[in-house]
Design a protein around this motif. Sequence first.
Motif, short mmCIF file in Angstrom:
data_model
loop_
_atom_site.label_atom_id
_atom_site.label_comp_id
_atom_site.label_asym_id
_atom_site.label_seq_id
_atom_site.Cartn_x
_atom_site.Cartn_y
_atom_site.Cartn_z
N LEU A 286 0.81 -1.22 0.00
CA LEU A 286 0.00 0.00 0.00
C LEU A 286 0.84 1.26 0.00
N GLY A 287 2.11 1.15 0.39
CA GLY A 287 2.94 2.34 0.56
C GLY A 287 3.07 3.18 -0.69
N HIS A 288 3.19 2.53 -1.86
CA HIS A 288 3.38 3.28 -3.10
C HIS A 288 2.05 3.59 -3.80
N SER A 289 0.94 3.10 -3.27
CA SER A 289 -0.34 3.33 -3.94
C SER A 289 -0.77 4.78 -3.85
N VAL A 290 -0.49 5.43 -2.70
CA VAL A 290 -0.81 6.85 -2.56
C VAL A 290 0.44 7.71 -2.56
N ASN A 291 1.62 7.12 -2.35
CA ASN A 291 2.91 7.81 -2.46
C ASN A 291 3.01 9.00 -1.52
N LEU A 292 2.52 8.85 -0.29
CA LEU A 292 2.64 9.90 0.72
C LEU A 292 3.77 9.55 1.68
N VAL A 323 -5.41 15.85 -2.51
CA VAL A 323 -4.81 17.19 -2.51
C VAL A 323 -3.45 17.16 -3.18
N MET A 324 -2.64 16.13 -2.90
CA MET A 324 -1.30 16.05 -3.48
C MET A 324 -1.37 15.91 -5.00
N ILE A 325 -2.30 15.09 -5.47
CA ILE A 325 -2.42 14.88 -6.92
C ILE A 325 -2.81 16.19 -7.61
N ILE A 326 -3.72 16.92 -7.01
CA ILE A 326 -4.16 18.20 -7.59
C ILE A 326 -3.02 19.22 -7.56
N LEU A 327 -2.28 19.28 -6.44
CA LEU A 327 -1.15 20.20 -6.34
C LEU A 327 -0.09 19.89 -7.39
N ALA A 328 0.09 18.60 -7.69
CA ALA A 328 1.11 18.20 -8.66
C ALA A 328 0.77 18.67 -10.08
N ILE A 330 -0.59 21.59 -10.79
CA ILE A 330 -0.47 23.04 -10.88
C ILE A 330 1.02 23.40 -10.81
N PRO A 331 1.57 24.03 -11.83
CA PRO A 331 3.02 24.29 -11.85
C PRO A 331 3.54 25.03 -10.63
N THR A 332 2.79 26.01 -10.14
CA THR A 332 3.28 26.81 -9.01
C THR A 332 3.22 26.07 -7.68
N THR A 333 2.48 24.97 -7.60
CA THR A 333 2.36 24.22 -6.34
C THR A 333 2.93 22.81 -6.45
N ARG A 334 3.54 22.51 -7.58
CA ARG A 334 4.06 21.15 -7.77
C ARG A 334 5.14 20.82 -6.73
N TRP A 335 5.91 21.82 -6.31
CA TRP A 335 6.97 21.57 -5.33
C TRP A 335 6.40 21.07 -4.01
N LEU A 336 5.20 21.54 -3.66
CA LEU A 336 4.55 21.06 -2.44
C LEU A 336 4.21 19.58 -2.56
N ALA A 337 3.70 19.20 -3.74
CA ALA A 337 3.37 17.79 -3.96
C ALA A 337 4.61 16.91 -3.88
N VAL A 338 5.73 17.41 -4.39
CA VAL A 338 6.99 16.66 -4.34
C VAL A 338 7.42 16.46 -2.89
N LEU A 339 7.30 17.51 -2.07
CA LEU A 339 7.66 17.40 -0.66
C LEU A 339 6.73 16.44 0.10
N MET A 340 5.46 16.39 -0.29
CA MET A 340 4.50 15.51 0.37
C MET A 340 4.69 14.05 -0.02
N SER A 341 5.28 13.81 -1.17
CA SER A 341 5.38 12.45 -1.70
C SER A 341 6.46 11.66 -0.98
N GLN A 342 6.40 10.35 -1.16
CA GLN A 342 7.36 9.46 -0.51
C GLN A 342 8.65 9.34 -1.30
N ASN A 343 8.54 9.32 -2.65
CA ASN A 343 9.73 9.12 -3.47
C ASN A 343 10.04 10.31 -4.37
N GLY A 344 9.27 11.41 -4.23
CA GLY A 344 9.52 12.58 -5.05
C GLY A 344 8.95 12.52 -6.44
N LYS A 345 8.35 11.41 -6.81
CA LYS A 345 7.77 11.24 -8.14
C LYS A 345 6.26 11.47 -8.07
N VAL A 346 5.77 12.55 -8.67
CA VAL A 346 4.34 12.86 -8.65
C VAL A 346 3.85 13.14 -10.05
#
Length: 346
Positions: A286-292, A323-328, A330-346
Amino acid sequence: MSKLALVTYSFALLLMVGWLLTSGQAVLLPILVAVIAVYILTTAAEVLADVPGFGRLPRTARRLLVLLAILAAFMVLASFITASATAISAALPQYAANLDKLQHDFLTYLGVDEVPSWANLGESLLDLIDATTLMPAMLATISNGGTLIVSAALYAVFILTELDRLPEKTLMAMREPEDAERTLELARKINDKIGGYLAAKTLVNVILGLVSYAILLMLGIAHPAFWAILIGLLNYIPYIGSIIAVFFPVTISLIQFGSFGHAALALVTLMTPQMIIGYYVEPKYLGHSVNLSPFSVLLALALWTELWGMTGAILAVPLTAMVMIILAEIPTTRWLAVLMSQNGKV
């Protein structure tokens, strides 16, 4: 726009969103639960298409059938929980003598000969969890949950009737076909992640509940089915849910048998499958299914629990993943999604 102004506006926006989520809980929560339920129903309906006899049904009919099955299961579950809570409350007075014996043995071990005036453990515990306090709380929780489920089910029915026309309506709403395709792809991505996570999480929790039931049955703890269901349900809450779930049957073991050894055995045997699932099964499957990331999950758990209580705790992971998928996207908020992710791949 200066960086200071951007930070100020962003902070003000977060405050407004937090206020909206808190104040609009009665309206927003059933809608969000309905949206998440649609993801589950869509995934389950696709699985149901491979079952002989159901594959010929229209997709909408399969989804509605799964929704009716979930509602029926909830009604049966609520009825069973209410009956079990009543039985547990009625049985508590039988364990008062065991509690007093435990208290006496513990004080004797400490070398205390005279029992303190406040120390009547049996009566004190029964005063805290007797039928006048336990049952109203249990019934109120079930009632609130039932209201939420019914409201969410109504929203889900109407969402399901519109779901098949969503691609066409999105193309009509967007001026550019590329924007429409991007929006639909975002919805599909959310559907794959959330639907897959919740389906897998539910399967894991069912297995955990069955294993816990077998352990409780072997240990002779009263009402094993009730505690096994509670363990399965609370395991939806990341990290702390499993610990809370085990606390209740271990406490019942202590007061039922009047033995610290039996309670310790219950703790070890019930925590073992919890640890296997928490440290091996869920991270692997399950860890990689949501990538948080784990920190994102803990922070989300704290925030959503503060906003919406127990329901927020249960929905913390799927809501934050959305929320992370939506942030990813949007170009201006993609960095937030990267920080929220487990492996940096969003």
